[in-house]
Design a protein around this motif. Structure first.
Motif, PDB file in Angstrom:
ATOM      1  N   GLY A 135      42.915  24.413  -2.508  1.00 32.88           N
ATOM      2  CA  GLY A 135      41.763  24.447  -1.774  1.00 32.88           C
ATOM      3  C   GLY A 135      42.386  24.043  -0.366  1.00 32.88           C
ATOM      4  N   GLY A 136      43.146  22.891  -0.210  1.00 32.12           N
ATOM      5  CA  GLY A 136      43.388  22.654   1.272  1.00 32.12           C
ATOM      6  C   GLY A 136      44.267  23.688   1.873  1.00 32.12           C
ATOM      7  N   THR A 137      45.170  24.317   1.203  1.00 34.53           N
ATOM      8  CA  THR A 137      45.923  25.269   1.827  1.00 34.53           C
ATOM      9  C   THR A 137      44.996  26.409   2.110  1.00 34.53           C
ATOM     10  N   LEU A 138      44.155  26.817   1.368  1.00 34.63           N
ATOM     11  CA  LEU A 138      43.277  27.831   1.647  1.00 34.63           C
ATOM     12  C   LEU A 138      42.546  27.707   2.926  1.00 34.63           C
ATOM     13  N   ILE A 139      41.923  26.319   2.916  1.00 34.72           N
ATOM     14  CA  ILE A 139      41.239  26.138   4.263  1.00 34.72           C
ATOM     15  C   ILE A 139      42.107  26.007   5.472  1.00 34.72           C
ATOM     16  N   GLY A 141      44.845  27.969   6.002  1.00 34.61           N
ATOM     17  CA  GLY A 141      45.032  29.312   6.231  1.00 34.61           C
ATOM     18  C   GLY A 141      44.106  30.131   6.841  1.00 34.61           C
ATOM     19  N   LEU A 142      42.708  29.586   6.375  1.00 38.10           N
ATOM     20  CA  LEU A 142      41.576  30.555   6.825  1.00 38.10           C
ATOM     21  C   LEU A 142      41.242  30.041   8.404  1.00 38.10           C
ATOM     22  N   ILE A 143      41.469  28.872   8.724  1.00 40.96           N
ATOM     23  CA  ILE A 143      41.259  28.328   9.948  1.00 40.96           C
ATOM     24  C   ILE A 143      42.303  28.935  11.038  1.00 40.96           C
ATOM     25  N   ALA A 144      43.480  28.779  10.469  1.00 40.18           N
ATOM     26  CA  ALA A 144      44.628  29.474  11.160  1.00 40.18           C
ATOM     27  C   ALA A 144      44.583  30.757  11.444  1.00 40.18           C
ATOM     28  N   SER A 145      44.160  31.612  10.519  1.00 45.19           N
ATOM     29  CA  SER A 145      43.695  32.971  10.614  1.00 45.19           C
ATOM     30  C   SER A 145      42.676  33.314  11.619  1.00 45.19           C
ATOM     31  N   VAL A 146      41.504  32.619  11.644  1.00 40.48           N
ATOM     32  CA  VAL A 146      40.326  32.812  12.531  1.00 40.48           C
ATOM     33  C   VAL A 146      40.989  32.443  13.893  1.00 40.48           C
TER      34      VAL A 146
END
Length: 199
Positions: A135-139, A141-146
């Motif tokens: 969950g933390g890695t997904l968060i 990754g999403l923030i970095a992608s945006v």
């Protein structure tokens, strides 16, 4: 009334002929007051690892190594790591977050004496906390992608604006200026060279 209004909301005048005044939402004002450092990839990794280690120690002292508390604390640390890393090192955020999670799990793993027992307890804790880890890695990754997409769009708009500014500053010929005369083209007819008489 004017002083109370100025303290409750910040206003700015929009550009253009209308000159409309818009109020900035309080949420944006709070976000602007929030610290916004720009860490390198190594700095962001150290920040996440040290923060999770300190939080894990506090979790062990105050909450008896609670897995729920540690997992909930890991999520905002992952988000802050992805938000505070500089744009050039955004790819390191999803990599440094799992490492920080493993560093923080060590104080609450509860292994037996000896190096082998500590390693086995760490591996077991990582397997048990895999949901929080993903969950933390997904968060992150999403923030970095945006952030990467927004950075690329802002750079593209900047380049387009620079191109338009350069095109506007390019020299243009004046409308009323006559073209230059070619030498000899506008000579009077009377001065034309006479043919030589034959001897």
């Amino acid at each position: 009334m004017q002083g109370a209004f100025g303290e409750s909301a910040t206003v700015y005048r929009a550009g253009g002929s209308g000159g409309r005044v818009r109020a900035v939402p309080p949420v944006l004002l709070a976000l602007r007051r929030f610290p916004n450092p720009r860490l390198t990839g190594i700095g962001a990794g150290l920040f996440a690892a040290l923060t999770m280690f300190v939080l894990a120690c506090l979790d062990r002292l105050l909450f008896d190594s609670s897995e729920l508390v540690y997992g909930l604390l890991f999520l905002p640390v992952s988000a802050l790591t992805a938000l505070w890393v500089r744009p050039a090192d955004l790819v390191t955020a999803p990599i440094s977050v799992p490492i920080a999670f493993a560093v923080g799990v060590f104080p609450i793993s509860g292994g037996s004496e000896g190096f082998g027992g500590q390693v086995m307890a760490l591996v077991t804790a990582l397997a048990v906390h895999a949901g929080w880890l993903y969950g933390g890695t997904l968060i992150a990754g999403l923030i970095a992608s945006v952030r990467k997409v927004l950075h690329m769009r802002a750079r593209q708009r900047y380049l387009l604006a620079q191109g338009r500014t350069g095109a506007e500053k390019a020299p243009r010929p004046a409308a009323g200026r006559a073209p230059k005369k070619v030498a000899g083209a506008g000579a009077p007819a009377g001065r034309a060279e006479r043919p030589r008489a034959s001897r």
